[in-house]
Design an enzyme around this catalytic site. Structure first.
Site, PDB file in Angstrom:
ATOM      1  N   MET A   1       1.032  -0.844  -0.043  1.00  0.00           N
ATOM      2  CA  MET A   1      -0.280  -0.017  -0.315  1.00  0.00           C
ATOM      3  C   MET A   1       0.663   1.292  -0.377  1.00  0.00           C
ATOM      4  SD  MET A   1      -2.524   1.117   2.645  1.00  0.00           S
ATOM      5  CE  MET A   1      -1.488   1.170   4.097  1.00  0.00           C
ATOM      6  N   PRO A   2       0.868   1.962  -1.400  1.00  0.00           N
ATOM      7  CA  PRO A   2       1.825   2.721  -1.489  1.00  0.00           C
ATOM      8  C   PRO A   2       1.555   3.817  -0.823  1.00  0.00           C
ATOM      9  CG  PRO A   2       1.468   1.961  -3.469  1.00  0.00           C
ATOM     10  CD  PRO A   2       0.958   1.088  -2.244  1.00  0.00           C
ATOM     11  N   ILE A   3       2.321   5.527  -0.237  1.00  0.00           N
ATOM     12  CA  ILE A   3       1.483   6.598   1.081  1.00  0.00           C
ATOM     13  C   ILE A   3       2.537   6.950  -0.350  1.00  0.00           C
ATOM     14  CG2 ILE A   3       0.599   7.972   2.257  1.00  0.00           C
ATOM     15  CD1 ILE A   3       0.019   5.572   3.820  1.00  0.00           C
TER      16      ILE A   3
END
Length: 78
Positions: A1-3
């Site tokens: 889950m990239p932020i």
């Protein structure tokens, strides 16, 4: 889950504007998400993009607030 966090100055991208438009922000979000999909294979629905707008006087570079830096550079170039 990239932020991904994108920081931009709150000064707009055109004459008389003091902030990025909703359309410009949407394009940043879409483009950043697509880049992560293309490069890292991260699905669009698992990528979060946060845009932080910083008041111009709260942004510094070269030891000076950006408005002062720009004033000095404009004086040097005249």
């Amino acid at each position: 889950m990239p932020i991904v966090t994108i920081q931009i100055t709150r000064e707009g991208s055109g004459l008389g504007r003091d902030a990025a438009t909703a359309e410009e922000k949407a394009r940043l979000i879409a483009g950043t998400s697509q880049l992560l999909l293309d490069v890292l294979g991260k699905p669009l629905d698992s990528t979060f993009v946060v845009i932080e707008e910083v008041e111009l006087e709260n942004w510094g570079w070269g030891g000076l607030p950006v408005p002062e830096l720009r004033r000095r550079r404009a004086t040097e170039n005249t």
